[in-house]
Write a protein that holds these residues in place. Structure first.
Motif, mmCIF file in Angstrom:
data_model
loop_
_atom_site.group_PDB
_atom_site.id
_atom_site.type_symbol
_atom_site.label_atom_id
_atom_site.label_comp_id
_atom_site.label_asym_id
_atom_site.label_seq_id
_atom_site.Cartn_x
_atom_site.Cartn_y
_atom_site.Cartn_z
ATOM 1 N N MET A 105 0.676 -1.196 -0.089
ATOM 2 C CA MET A 105 0.034 -0.025 -0.016
ATOM 3 C C MET A 105 0.817 1.218 -0.117
ATOM 4 O O MET A 105 1.973 1.379 0.706
ATOM 5 N N SER A 106 0.533 2.250 -0.610
ATOM 6 C CA SER A 106 1.306 3.552 -0.825
ATOM 7 C C SER A 106 1.196 4.124 0.521
ATOM 8 O O SER A 106 0.179 4.221 1.022
ATOM 9 N N THR A 107 2.206 4.917 1.109
ATOM 10 C CA THR A 107 2.127 5.489 2.231
ATOM 11 C C THR A 107 1.636 7.189 1.930
ATOM 12 O O THR A 107 1.212 7.952 2.944
ATOM 13 N N ASP A 108 1.395 7.563 0.851
ATOM 14 C CA ASP A 108 1.291 8.805 0.301
ATOM 15 C C ASP A 108 -0.352 9.166 0.456
ATOM 16 O O ASP A 108 -0.817 10.040 0.001
ATOM 17 N N ARG A 109 -1.104 8.060 0.615
ATOM 18 C CA ARG A 109 -2.456 8.506 0.761
ATOM 19 C C ARG A 109 -2.952 7.581 1.937
ATOM 20 O O ARG A 109 -2.801 6.449 2.141
ATOM 21 N N PRO A 110 -4.004 8.139 2.537
ATOM 22 C CA PRO A 110 -4.527 7.547 3.524
ATOM 23 C C PRO A 110 -5.390 6.173 3.246
ATOM 24 O O PRO A 110 -5.924 6.010 2.189
ATOM 25 N N ARG A 111 -5.458 5.162 4.072
ATOM 26 C CA ARG A 111 -6.222 3.828 3.964
ATOM 27 C C ARG A 111 -7.638 4.238 3.772
ATOM 28 O O ARG A 111 -8.085 4.988 4.605
ATOM 29 N N ALA A 112 -8.251 3.816 2.788
ATOM 30 C CA ALA A 112 -9.667 4.168 2.747
ATOM 31 C C ALA A 112 -10.430 3.548 3.839
ATOM 32 O O ALA A 112 -10.240 2.346 4.517
ATOM 33 N N ALA A 113 -11.546 4.441 4.301
ATOM 34 C CA ALA A 113 -12.278 3.889 5.438
ATOM 35 C C ALA A 113 -13.257 2.921 4.968
ATOM 36 O O ALA A 113 -14.034 3.303 3.784
ATOM 37 N N TRP A 114 -13.708 1.749 5.489
ATOM 38 C CA TRP A 114 -14.683 0.925 5.249
ATOM 39 C C TRP A 114 -15.660 0.610 6.056
ATOM 40 O O TRP A 114 -16.672 -0.279 6.110
ATOM 41 N N ALA A 115 -15.792 1.646 7.198
ATOM 42 C CA ALA A 115 -17.003 1.555 8.149
ATOM 43 C C ALA A 115 -17.728 2.777 7.771
ATOM 44 O O ALA A 115 -17.487 3.857 8.423
ATOM 45 N N GLU A 169 -24.511 2.024 -3.661
ATOM 46 C CA GLU A 169 -24.251 3.008 -3.062
ATOM 47 C C GLU A 169 -23.136 2.795 -1.978
ATOM 48 O O GLU A 169 -22.491 3.531 -1.244
ATOM 49 N N HIS A 170 -22.624 1.364 -1.898
ATOM 50 C CA HIS A 170 -21.547 1.155 -0.950
ATOM 51 C C HIS A 170 -20.374 0.325 -1.884
ATOM 52 O O HIS A 170 -19.520 -0.136 -1.165
ATOM 53 N N VAL A 171 -20.234 0.779 -2.747
ATOM 54 C CA VAL A 171 -19.255 0.355 -3.750
ATOM 55 C C VAL A 171 -17.814 0.665 -3.099
ATOM 56 O O VAL A 171 -16.715 0.046 -3.125
ATOM 57 N N ASP A 172 -17.757 1.984 -2.501
ATOM 58 C CA ASP A 172 -16.613 2.332 -2.294
ATOM 59 C C ASP A 172 -16.189 1.691 -0.674
ATOM 60 O O ASP A 172 -14.913 1.445 -0.493
ATOM 61 N N VAL A 173 -17.079 1.006 0.001
ATOM 62 C CA VAL A 173 -16.762 0.427 1.152
ATOM 63 C C VAL A 173 -16.189 -1.026 0.746
ATOM 64 O O VAL A 173 -15.296 -1.651 1.129
ATOM 65 N N LEU A 174 -16.730 -1.455 -0.511
ATOM 66 C CA LEU A 174 -16.211 -2.686 -1.086
ATOM 67 C C LEU A 174 -14.790 -2.587 -1.668
ATOM 68 O O LEU A 174 -13.741 -3.196 -1.801
ATOM 69 N N ASP A 175 -14.495 -1.331 -2.421
ATOM 70 C CA ASP A 175 -13.096 -0.800 -2.749
ATOM 71 C C ASP A 175 -12.187 -1.019 -1.611
ATOM 72 O O ASP A 175 -11.234 -1.635 -1.777
ATOM 73 N N ALA A 176 -12.582 -0.435 -0.364
ATOM 74 C CA ALA A 176 -11.769 -0.439 0.554
ATOM 75 C C ALA A 176 -11.373 -2.020 1.206
ATOM 76 O O ALA A 176 -10.217 -2.041 1.641
ATOM 77 N N LEU A 177 -12.457 -2.634 1.187
ATOM 78 C CA LEU A 177 -12.261 -4.001 1.654
ATOM 79 C C LEU A 177 -11.559 -4.898 0.642
ATOM 80 O O LEU A 177 -10.664 -5.548 0.993
ATOM 81 N N GLN A 178 -11.418 -4.417 -0.617
ATOM 82 C CA GLN A 178 -10.746 -5.172 -1.637
ATOM 83 C C GLN A 178 -9.211 -4.535 -1.522
ATOM 84 O O GLN A 178 -8.376 -5.551 -1.469
ATOM 85 N N GLU A 179 -9.082 -3.501 -1.068
ATOM 86 C CA GLU A 179 -7.634 -2.966 -0.849
ATOM 87 C C GLU A 179 -7.032 -3.850 0.140
ATOM 88 O O GLU A 179 -5.904 -4.071 0.183
ATOM 89 N N ARG A 180 -7.614 -3.841 1.338
ATOM 90 C CA ARG A 180 -7.215 -4.546 2.567
ATOM 91 C C ARG A 180 -6.933 -6.034 2.223
ATOM 92 O O ARG A 180 -6.146 -6.530 2.800
ATOM 93 N N ALA A 181 -7.936 -6.792 1.595
ATOM 94 C CA ALA A 181 -7.687 -8.085 1.081
ATOM 95 C C ALA A 181 -6.472 -8.147 0.198
ATOM 96 O O ALA A 181 -5.644 -9.367 0.326
ATOM 97 N N GLY A 182 -6.381 -7.420 -0.720
ATOM 98 C CA GLY A 182 -5.558 -7.464 -1.529
ATOM 99 C C GLY A 182 -3.959 -7.326 -0.815
ATOM 100 O O GLY A 182 -2.888 -7.860 -1.068
ATOM 101 N N GLU A 183 -3.656 -6.703 0.114
ATOM 102 C CA GLU A 183 -2.628 -6.295 1.006
ATOM 103 C C GLU A 183 -2.234 -7.371 1.533
ATOM 104 O O GLU A 183 -0.975 -7.546 2.023
ATOM 105 N N ARG A 184 -3.229 -8.534 2.186
ATOM 106 C CA ARG A 184 -2.840 -9.473 3.041
ATOM 107 C C ARG A 184 -2.850 -10.759 2.193
ATOM 108 O O ARG A 184 -2.118 -11.542 2.623
ATOM 109 N N ALA A 185 -3.516 -10.946 1.119
ATOM 110 C CA ALA A 185 -3.122 -12.047 0.484
ATOM 111 C C ALA A 185 -1.835 -12.345 -0.338
ATOM 112 O O ALA A 185 -1.200 -11.389 -0.597
#
Length: 110
Positions: free
Chosen positions: A1-11, A94-110
């Motif tokens: 994950m890039s450190t120059d942008r904040p982690r997307a909020a998924w809550a 209307e919650h695609v942005d939450v799924l985007d953030a979850l995907q980012e988190r899953a991609g970092e771990r896998a």
């Protein structure tokens, strides 16, 4: 994950989980997303391949039940087929942005 942008909020505001418990829930997802493939069949659908064990399938199902209790916009399906286990996560448009953030988190771990 890039450190120059904040982690997307998924809550989002629609989440009923108390704020103090959110880091614990995120950690549960992080432990689940340690292996496998992360795919996005369409904007409202995330598919994560998990370790193909009964224990991981059970943890995924238990986590899905708890998560839909506080974030009812999620739909989860744990699928076991041909020696594989996957978690399918869908949301409304209307919650695609939450799924985007979850995907980012899953991609970092896998």
């Amino acid at each position: 994950m890039s450190t120059d942008r904040p982690r997307a909020a998924w809550a989002p505001a629609a989440c009923a989980l108390p704020t103090a418990q959110r880091p614990l829930r995120e950690a549960e997802f992080d432990r689940l997303f340690t292996t496998g493939d992360v795919r996005r069949p369409d904007p409202t659908h995330l598919r994560v391949t998990l370790d193909p064990t009964p224990e991981v399938a059970a943890r995924a199902a238990a986590l899905a039940v708890r998560e839909t209790g506080c974030c009812s916009f999620f739909t989860f399906a744990v699928v076991a087929s041909a020696g594989q286990v996957r978690l399918d996560v869908t949301v409304t448009g209307e919650h695609v942005d939450v799924l985007d953030a979850l995907q980012e988190r899953a991609g970092e771990r896998a």
